[in-house]
Design an enzyme around this catalytic site. Structure first.
Site, PDB file in Angstrom:
ATOM      1  N   ARG A 120       0.819  -1.235   0.000  1.00 32.79           N
ATOM      2  CA  ARG A 120       0.000   0.000   0.000  1.00 32.79           C
ATOM      3  C   ARG A 120       0.850   1.282   0.000  1.00 32.79           C
ATOM      4  O   ARG A 120       0.410   2.340   0.429  1.00 32.79           O
ATOM      5  CB  ARG A 120      -0.976   0.035   1.167  1.00 32.79           C
ATOM      6  CG  ARG A 120      -1.963  -1.109   1.144  1.00 32.79           C
ATOM      7  CD  ARG A 120      -3.189  -0.806   1.980  1.00 32.79           C
ATOM      8  NE  ARG A 120      -4.123  -1.888   1.880  1.00 32.79           N
ATOM      9  CZ  ARG A 120      -4.130  -2.940   2.696  1.00 32.79           C
ATOM     10  NH1 ARG A 120      -3.248  -3.025   3.671  1.00 32.79           N
ATOM     11  NH2 ARG A 120      -5.012  -3.902   2.530  1.00 32.79           N
ATOM     12  N   LYS A 142       2.964  11.078 -11.397  1.00 29.93           N
ATOM     13  CA  LYS A 142       2.098  10.194 -12.195  1.00 29.93           C
ATOM     14  C   LYS A 142       2.803   8.858 -12.385  1.00 29.93           C
ATOM     15  O   LYS A 142       3.972   8.821 -12.789  1.00 29.93           O
ATOM     16  CB  LYS A 142       1.827  10.800 -13.568  1.00 29.93           C
ATOM     17  CG  LYS A 142       0.673  11.762 -13.595  1.00 29.93           C
ATOM     18  CD  LYS A 142       0.303  12.090 -15.035  1.00 29.93           C
ATOM     19  CE  LYS A 142      -0.817  13.101 -15.071  1.00 29.93           C
ATOM     20  NZ  LYS A 142      -1.102  13.557 -16.449  1.00 29.93           N
ATOM     21  N   GLU A 184       8.850  18.046 -26.322  1.00 30.27           N
ATOM     22  CA  GLU A 184       8.197  18.281 -25.018  1.00 30.27           C
ATOM     23  C   GLU A 184       8.765  19.543 -24.361  1.00 30.27           C
ATOM     24  O   GLU A 184       8.073  20.248 -23.636  1.00 30.27           O
ATOM     25  CB  GLU A 184       8.402  17.084 -24.080  1.00 30.27           C
ATOM     26  CG  GLU A 184       7.752  15.786 -24.540  1.00 30.27           C
ATOM     27  CD  GLU A 184       6.315  15.606 -24.036  1.00 30.27           C
ATOM     28  OE1 GLU A 184       5.759  16.535 -23.442  1.00 30.27           O
ATOM     29  OE2 GLU A 184       5.773  14.514 -24.271  1.00 30.27           O
ATOM     30  N   LYS A 226       7.227  22.606 -14.323  1.00 28.62           N
ATOM     31  CA  LYS A 226       6.433  21.439 -13.906  1.00 28.62           C
ATOM     32  C   LYS A 226       6.144  21.524 -12.408  1.00 28.62           C
ATOM     33  O   LYS A 226       5.043  21.214 -11.952  1.00 28.62           O
ATOM     34  CB  LYS A 226       7.182  20.149 -14.261  1.00 28.62           C
ATOM     35  CG  LYS A 226       6.429  18.910 -13.842  1.00 28.62           C
ATOM     36  CD  LYS A 226       6.027  18.044 -14.981  1.00 28.62           C
ATOM     37  CE  LYS A 226       5.033  16.988 -14.540  1.00 28.62           C
ATOM     38  NZ  LYS A 226       5.035  15.813 -15.344  1.00 28.62           N
ATOM     39  N   GLU A 236      -4.433  16.753 -11.486  1.00 31.53           N
ATOM     40  CA  GLU A 236      -4.967  17.100 -12.803  1.00 31.53           C
ATOM     41  C   GLU A 236      -6.466  17.392 -12.793  1.00 31.53           C
ATOM     42  O   GLU A 236      -7.220  16.914 -13.636  1.00 31.53           O
ATOM     43  CB  GLU A 236      -4.632  16.003 -13.834  1.00 31.53           C
ATOM     44  CG  GLU A 236      -4.643  16.542 -15.255  1.00 31.53           C
ATOM     45  CD  GLU A 236      -4.061  15.580 -16.289  1.00 31.53           C
ATOM     46  OE1 GLU A 236      -2.956  15.053 -16.049  1.00 31.53           O
ATOM     47  OE2 GLU A 236      -4.692  15.387 -17.315  1.00 31.53           O
ATOM     48  N   ARG A 240      -3.200  21.341 -14.540  1.00 30.99           N
ATOM     49  CA  ARG A 240      -2.191  20.383 -15.010  1.00 30.99           C
ATOM     50  C   ARG A 240      -2.480  19.903 -16.436  1.00 30.99           C
ATOM     51  O   ARG A 240      -1.583  19.453 -17.144  1.00 30.99           O
ATOM     52  CB  ARG A 240      -2.100  19.198 -14.030  1.00 30.99           C
ATOM     53  CG  ARG A 240      -0.927  18.276 -14.316  1.00 30.99           C
ATOM     54  CD  ARG A 240      -0.631  17.322 -13.171  1.00 30.99           C
ATOM     55  NE  ARG A 240       0.439  16.411 -13.523  1.00 30.99           N
ATOM     56  CZ  ARG A 240       1.093  15.647 -12.675  1.00 30.99           C
ATOM     57  NH1 ARG A 240       0.798  15.681 -11.385  1.00 30.99           N
ATOM     58  NH2 ARG A 240       2.046  14.839 -13.068  1.00 30.99           N
ATOM     59  N   ASN A 244      -0.770  18.859 -21.406  1.00 32.03           N
ATOM     60  CA  ASN A 244      -1.193  17.978 -22.503  1.00 32.03           C
ATOM     61  C   ASN A 244      -1.238  18.687 -23.853  1.00 32.03           C
ATOM     62  O   ASN A 244      -1.763  18.133 -24.823  1.00 32.03           O
ATOM     63  CB  ASN A 244      -2.586  17.385 -22.195  1.00 32.03           C
ATOM     64  CG  ASN A 244      -2.545  16.506 -20.968  1.00 32.03           C
ATOM     65  OD1 ASN A 244      -1.531  15.872 -20.693  1.00 32.03           O
ATOM     66  ND2 ASN A 244      -3.622  16.491 -20.207  1.00 32.03           N
ATOM     67  N   HIS A 247      -0.889  16.780 -27.068  1.00 32.90           N
ATOM     68  CA  HIS A 247      -1.049  15.359 -26.768  1.00 32.90           C
ATOM     69  C   HIS A 247      -2.361  14.776 -27.294  1.00 32.90           C
ATOM     70  O   HIS A 247      -2.462  13.565 -27.447  1.00 32.90           O
ATOM     71  CB  HIS A 247      -0.922  15.107 -25.262  1.00 32.90           C
ATOM     72  CG  HIS A 247       0.500  15.182 -24.772  1.00 32.90           C
ATOM     73  ND1 HIS A 247       1.260  16.324 -24.869  1.00 32.90           N
ATOM     74  CD2 HIS A 247       1.306  14.243 -24.192  1.00 32.90           C
ATOM     75  CE1 HIS A 247       2.465  16.098 -24.362  1.00 32.90           C
ATOM     76  NE2 HIS A 247       2.528  14.840 -23.951  1.00 32.90           N
ATOM     77  N   HIS A 251      -1.453  11.598 -29.026  1.00 33.89           N
ATOM     78  CA  HIS A 251      -1.893  10.267 -28.576  1.00 33.89           C
ATOM     79  C   HIS A 251      -2.663   9.549 -29.674  1.00 33.89           C
ATOM     80  O   HIS A 251      -2.512   8.338 -29.866  1.00 33.89           O
ATOM     81  CB  HIS A 251      -2.793  10.380 -27.334  1.00 33.89           C
ATOM     82  CG  HIS A 251      -2.025  10.633 -26.070  1.00 33.89           C
ATOM     83  ND1 HIS A 251      -2.586  11.230 -24.963  1.00 33.89           N
ATOM     84  CD2 HIS A 251      -0.739  10.364 -25.738  1.00 33.89           C
ATOM     85  CE1 HIS A 251      -1.673  11.325 -24.012  1.00 33.89           C
ATOM     86  NE2 HIS A 251      -0.547  10.809 -24.452  1.00 33.89           N
ATOM     87  N   HIS A 264       7.106   8.946 -28.760  1.00 33.14           N
ATOM     88  CA  HIS A 264       6.064   9.773 -28.142  1.00 33.14           C
ATOM     89  C   HIS A 264       6.268  11.265 -28.440  1.00 33.14           C
ATOM     90  O   HIS A 264       5.346  11.969 -28.864  1.00 33.14           O
ATOM     91  CB  HIS A 264       6.032   9.505 -26.635  1.00 33.14           C
ATOM     92  CG  HIS A 264       5.104  10.420 -25.897  1.00 33.14           C
ATOM     93  ND1 HIS A 264       3.739  10.325 -26.013  1.00 33.14           N
ATOM     94  CD2 HIS A 264       5.346  11.472 -25.069  1.00 33.14           C
ATOM     95  CE1 HIS A 264       3.170  11.275 -25.272  1.00 33.14           C
ATOM     96  NE2 HIS A 264       4.128  11.978 -24.688  1.00 33.14           N
TER      97      HIS A 264
HETATM   98  N1  GLY Z   1       3.183  14.375 -18.326  1.00 31.91           N
HETATM   99  C1  GLY Z   1       2.081  15.171 -17.977  1.00 31.91           C
HETATM  100  C2  GLY Z   1       1.866  15.283 -16.515  1.00 31.91           C
HETATM  101  O1  GLY Z   1       2.718  14.899 -15.737  1.00 31.91           O
HETATM  102  O2  GLY Z   1       0.825  15.722 -16.095  1.00 31.91           O
END
Ligand code: GLY
Length: 371
Positions: A120, A142, A184, A226, A236, A240, A244, A247, A251, A264
């Site tokens: 956990r 993430k 990026e 960031k 998010e 956040r 994207n 993206h 994507h 990517h």
């Molecule tokens: N890579 C996008 C984020 O970390 O939200």
């Protein structure tokens, strides 16, 4: 070497950044270690280049506790997570364990998810070895793995104890891998940092040649941005989403080409160009700024050509993205260099027009840059 602090509602941690960070990894880990064991998680690929150096820095804390796994996107799944968790369980790793994830995005995502879920939740330090991981995926918590139905569909938010990013490790990346991360980086400039964008305009040729001073400045600006974004919106809920940019189309392109034609970052490169055209169509950005974005994207290097994809196939892939709600996406639309709007609704006819225009937009920018 610099230390940038990341503060989120759930955790605060340092990003140790710059040449020399890897040499200090042993001391960094030693300071974080409690009385538990330390496990080094990495991939065979990364190990070939950096295993000796990592062990030199960490042997006194990891002893022989090294777990290597496959870092291809095809192995970023629950089976890999189970295999590693079982190795940890068999060697009786307890809640005091400290994991160190050394690798690119896949290593970080898999190891991060293990840290979020084994017993956990246990602690983890990220040592990102690719540029994308250093400027983006290792920061912000993430984590996750793919399902056959889509990328990153199972995961958790789990912040690390520290991130140790040394640009020296980037020297073993292929030129294509390295360049693909620069898209990026351009993204950060467009969405929130006009002075980073101008820096990239001045120094792109040096950056592509891996000039360390330029790289360090560039990585630092991305990490700071960031950190600012995840401080305000860790999970998010809103802001956040700005990360994207490019993206939505990116994507879709990756999915439509079986994750094999584009790296990517390259798909994001095309996605940023397409979205910039949409922004022009919406009247949100002026054509001069759009041309600057296109020019910078082109100067990173050649993007793999777009395959022929019908607008209908594109719409269907966009609607299948996990960020779509009831098949509709909220687009991230640049409004000038250094600022973007989130959650923008875009009429299908504008997406279709941008999609048709995209190869010409790229070709035109390419001609201008090489003229
Ligand atoms: N890579 C996008 C984020 O970390 O939200």
């Amino acid at each position: 070497m610099k230390t940038i602090s990341v503060h989120t509602p759930s955790a605060s941690y340092p990003v140790v950044l710059g040449r020399g960070a890897l040499a200090r990894l042993g001391a960094t880990v030693e300071a974080l270690r409690r009385d538990g064991e330390v496990y080094l998680l990495s991939s065979r690929r990364v190990w070939r280049f950096w295993g000796r150096e990592l062990l030199r820095r960490l042997r006194h804390v990891t002893r022989n506790r090294v777990i290597l796994f496959d870092d291809r996107e095809t192995a970023k799944n629950l089976a890999t997570v189970e295999e590693i968790c079982r190795k940890l369980a068999k060697s009786r790793a307890d809640r005091q364990v400290l994991l160190i994830a050394a690798g690119g995005g896949v290593v970080g995502d898999v190891a991060g998810f293990i840290a979020a879920s084994y017993l956990r939740g246990v602690r983890i330090v990220h040592v990102p070895t690719t540029l994308v991981a250093q400027v983006d995926s290792a920061i912000g918590g993430k984590t996750g793995v793919d399902l056959p139905e889509g990328k990153n569909l199972v995961g958790a938010f789990h912040q690390p104890e520290a991130v140790v990013a040394d640009p020296v490790v980037l020297e073993t990346l292929s030129a294509r891998q390295f360049r693909s991360a620069l898209y990026e980086v351009i993204k950060y400039g467009v969405i929130g940092d006009a002075s980073l964008f101008r820096f990239l305009e001045r120094k792109m040729e040096r950056i592509v040649k891996m000039d360390y001073r330029a790289l360090e400045f560039m990585i630092e600006r991305c990490v700071r941005q960031k950190a600012r974004v995840v401080k305000l919106d860790e999970r998010e809920g809103g802001l956040r989403q700005v990360l994207n940019f490019g993206h939505t189309i990116g994507h879709a392109l990756e999915a439509l080409t079986g994750y094999s034609r584009f790296l990517h970052g390259e798909a994001v490169g095309w996605g940023m160009l397409g979205t910039t055209l949409i922004a022009v169509g919406l009247g949100r950005i002026d054509e001069g700024s759009a041309a600057r974005i296109a020019s910078l994207v082109v100067r990173c290097g050649e993007l793999p050509a777009l395959p022929s994809i019908s607008p209908a196939a594109l719409f269907s892939a966009i609607a299948g993205d996990k960020k779509a709600r009831n098949g509709r996406v909220g687009w991230v639309i640049p409004c000038r260099i250094g600022a973007a709007n989130i959650g923008v609704a875009v009429p299908d006819r504008l997406v279709e027009a941008a999609w048709r225009e995209l190869p010409h937009f790229y070709a035109h920018a390419h001609r201008e840059v090489t003229a």
